[in-house]
Write a protein that holds these residues in place. Sequence first.
Motif, PDB file in Angstrom:
ATOM      1  N   ILE B  56      11.078 -16.563 -12.133  1.00  9.86           N
ATOM      2  CA  ILE B  56      10.031 -15.914 -11.168  1.00  9.86           C
ATOM      3  C   ILE B  56       8.530 -16.331 -11.772  1.00  9.86           C
ATOM      4  N   SER B  57       8.460 -16.043 -13.005  1.00  7.64           N
ATOM      5  CA  SER B  57       7.116 -16.401 -13.482  1.00  7.64           C
ATOM      6  C   SER B  57       6.828 -17.830 -13.598  1.00  7.64           C
ATOM      7  N   ALA B  58       7.949 -18.673 -13.835  1.00  8.81           N
ATOM      8  CA  ALA B  58       7.735 -20.146 -14.141  1.00  8.81           C
ATOM      9  C   ALA B  58       7.467 -20.637 -12.749  1.00  8.81           C
ATOM     10  N   ILE B  59       8.272 -20.175 -11.794  1.00  9.55           N
ATOM     11  CA  ILE B  59       7.938 -20.918 -10.573  1.00  9.55           C
ATOM     12  C   ILE B  59       6.805 -20.315  -9.418  1.00  9.55           C
ATOM     13  N   ARG B  60       6.059 -19.272 -10.051  1.00  7.18           N
ATOM     14  CA  ARG B  60       4.889 -18.663  -9.272  1.00  7.18           C
ATOM     15  C   ARG B  60       4.032 -19.330  -8.595  1.00  7.18           C
ATOM     16  N   ARG B  61       3.679 -20.597  -9.220  1.00  7.74           N
ATOM     17  CA  ARG B  61       2.844 -21.429  -8.444  1.00  7.74           C
ATOM     18  C   ARG B  61       3.197 -21.779  -7.549  1.00  7.74           C
ATOM     19  N   TRP B  62       4.668 -22.379  -7.482  1.00 10.99           N
ATOM     20  CA  TRP B  62       4.924 -23.057  -6.109  1.00 10.99           C
ATOM     21  C   TRP B  62       5.580 -22.135  -5.069  1.00 10.99           C
ATOM     22  N   ASP B  65       3.575 -17.288  -0.534  1.00  5.48           N
ATOM     23  CA  ASP B  65       3.480 -15.671  -0.488  1.00  5.48           C
ATOM     24  C   ASP B  65       4.276 -15.258   0.385  1.00  5.48           C
ATOM     25  N   GLN B  66       4.440 -15.905   1.475  1.00 10.51           N
ATOM     26  CA  GLN B  66       5.199 -15.124   2.756  1.00 10.51           C
ATOM     27  C   GLN B  66       6.509 -15.082   2.368  1.00 10.51           C
ATOM     28  N   ILE B  67       7.023 -16.132   1.867  1.00 10.51           N
ATOM     29  CA  ILE B  67       8.645 -15.881   1.517  1.00 10.51           C
ATOM     30  C   ILE B  67       9.010 -15.771   0.268  1.00 10.51           C
ATOM     31  N   ARG B  68       8.052 -14.828  -0.611  1.00 11.41           N
ATOM     32  CA  ARG B  68       8.322 -14.639  -2.140  1.00 11.41           C
ATOM     33  C   ARG B  68       9.612 -13.879  -2.148  1.00 11.41           C
ATOM     34  N   ILE B  69       9.920 -12.824  -1.119  1.00 13.35           N
ATOM     35  CA  ILE B  69      10.938 -11.933  -1.376  1.00 13.35           C
ATOM     36  C   ILE B  69      12.225 -12.578  -1.530  1.00 13.35           C
ATOM     37  N   PRO B  70      12.468 -13.321  -0.193  1.00 18.86           N
ATOM     38  CA  PRO B  70      13.858 -14.066  -0.315  1.00 18.86           C
ATOM     39  C   PRO B  70      13.878 -14.771  -1.596  1.00 18.86           C
ATOM     40  N   TYR B 120       5.380 -12.081 -11.042  1.00 15.26           N
ATOM     41  CA  TYR B 120       4.776 -12.919  -9.974  1.00 15.26           C
ATOM     42  C   TYR B 120       3.280 -13.104 -10.457  1.00 15.26           C
ATOM     43  N   LYS B 121       2.733 -12.351 -11.442  1.00 12.11           N
ATOM     44  CA  LYS B 121       1.480 -12.352 -11.644  1.00 12.11           C
ATOM     45  C   LYS B 121       0.924 -12.740 -13.090  1.00 12.11           C
ATOM     46  N   HIS B 122       1.855 -12.775 -14.050  1.00 12.39           N
ATOM     47  CA  HIS B 122       1.654 -13.096 -15.202  1.00 12.39           C
ATOM     48  C   HIS B 122       2.431 -14.275 -16.008  1.00 12.39           C
ATOM     49  N   SER B 123       2.006 -14.617 -17.189  1.00 13.57           N
ATOM     50  CA  SER B 123       2.567 -15.673 -17.815  1.00 13.57           C
ATOM     51  C   SER B 123       4.016 -15.612 -18.154  1.00 13.57           C
ATOM     52  N   ILE B 124       4.695 -16.536 -18.365  1.00 15.24           N
ATOM     53  CA  ILE B 124       5.948 -16.653 -18.695  1.00 15.24           C
ATOM     54  C   ILE B 124       6.495 -15.783 -20.121  1.00 15.24           C
ATOM     55  N   MET B 125       5.388 -15.864 -21.319  1.00 17.79           N
ATOM     56  CA  MET B 125       5.703 -15.081 -22.493  1.00 17.79           C
ATOM     57  C   MET B 125       5.558 -13.650 -21.993  1.00 17.79           C
TER      58      MET B 125
END
Lengths: 206, 203
Positions: B56-62, B65-70, B120-125
Motif C-alpha cells: 500500500i505504501s509502494a502504490i500510494r502515489r498512484w 483518494d476516492q477509491i482507496r478503501i476498495p 498510505y502516508k509514509h515511506s516503504i521503510m
Amino acid sequence: MGEAQRLFFLFLGALLIYNILLIRFIALCSFFGVSTRMTTSIGMGLAVIFVMTMASAVSWVVWNYVLVPLHVGEFLYIPAFILVIASLVQFEEMVIRKISPALFRAMGIYLPLITTNCAVLAAATESVKPGFLKLHIPYRFSFIESIIYTLGVALGYTIVIIMFTAIRERIEGAPIPSSFRGFPIAFIVAALMSLAFMGFAGLFGL
Amino acid sequence: MNQVWHDFKSGIIAENPLLRLMIGLCSALAVSTRVEYGIFMGIAASFVLFSSNIIISAIRRWTADQIRIPIFITVIASFVTIVDLVMRAYFYPVYKVLGVWIPLIVVNCIILGRAEAFAYKHSIMRSAADGLGMGAGYTLVLLVMGFIRELSGTGKIILFGQTLVSLGAGFEPPSIMILFPGAFLTFGFLMALLNIVQSRGRS
C-alpha cells in the motif's frame, strides 16, 4: 422435526446459544467502541441488521451461482464477499438517504463503518460455509436457512449491544477503582454477561 | 534509521493495537485460549500487516483518494488468501481450530487501520517497520493472554506437543478461564494493570 421447527431452532441458536458477540467474540471492536450511548447503539444495531441480512443473501447467490459453478470458490470467496459487502454498504447508504432521512440520521456514520465490521463478513461466510459452526444442522444452507440464520445473528448482535450499553451507562457513576475506569470495567461487565449467556447452551439440547 | 526504529517500537507498548488503540480485539480474545494458537495467529496477522503495509505504501502515489478503501481491501484480501491457503495446506489441525478467524483477518481493524493511518502516508521503510511493530505488539498480547488462560484454565502449557510448564495434579483448574468469560476477564485485568503501571510511572 418439522421444517418450521428446525428453522426456529436455527434462529434461536444463532441468536442466543452461539451469540456472535458474547460467545463467539466476533465484532468486538464495534461492541466496545460504540456502546457508550444508547442512541448510537441503536443506530449501529439497525445498520447491522440491515446490511448483514442483505450481504448474506447476496453472498449466498454469488457463491452458489457464480463462484461454485466456476470452481473458484475456495480461492476467491474472501475478496468476492468483501467486495459485495463494500458495494452493498455504499448502495444502501444512497438508498436509505433517499427513502428515509430519519433512519439515515439514526444510522449516521455507522453505515460506512460496517464494511470493517467483521460480523458481516463472518455471517456471509457462514451462510455459505456453515462448517465453521458446530450446530447440528445440514452442511449446506438453503437460501431461506441462510436468511433466517443471518437474521438471528444480527438480532443477537443488536440485543446484546443494547443491554451492554444500558449497563455501561449505569456504571459511569458507580464508585470503581480509578485504574478500572472506562474500558477495563466494560470488559469485566462483558465477562459476566458472557457467563450468563453460557447458560443458554443446552437449551433444547442443541 | 532512528525514525524506523521508533516506528517499530511504538507498536509494541506505546501504541499497542490491542491494549492502547483497542482495535483487532475479536480475534485476540477468541484465539488466546492456548499459547500455540497465539503464535500461529500472531504470525499470520503480522505477515498480512507487514506485506500489505509495504504494497500500500509502494502504490500510494498512484492510488486515487476516492477509491482507496476498495484498493486497500483488495490488497489485504490477496495476502489473507495466501495465508488461508498456506495454513490449510501445511498446518491443517491448527487451521481447523482457528477456523473463521483466518478469513476474518481481512476485516481485522488493525490491518485496514494501519493501511489508512500509516502506510498510505509514509515511506516503504517506515511502513514496513510499523507493520512489524504492530504485528509484534499484537502477537505479544496474544502470547501473554494465551499463557495466563492456558495455565490457569488447564493447569499446564503444552507447546507443539511438549509440556512446558505444569502446575501439578493438586491444582484444580477453573475451566472458565479457557471459556468465553475468561477472555474478557483476562483482558480487563490486563488493561487495568497497564493503567496502574502507567499512573505509577507518571507520579
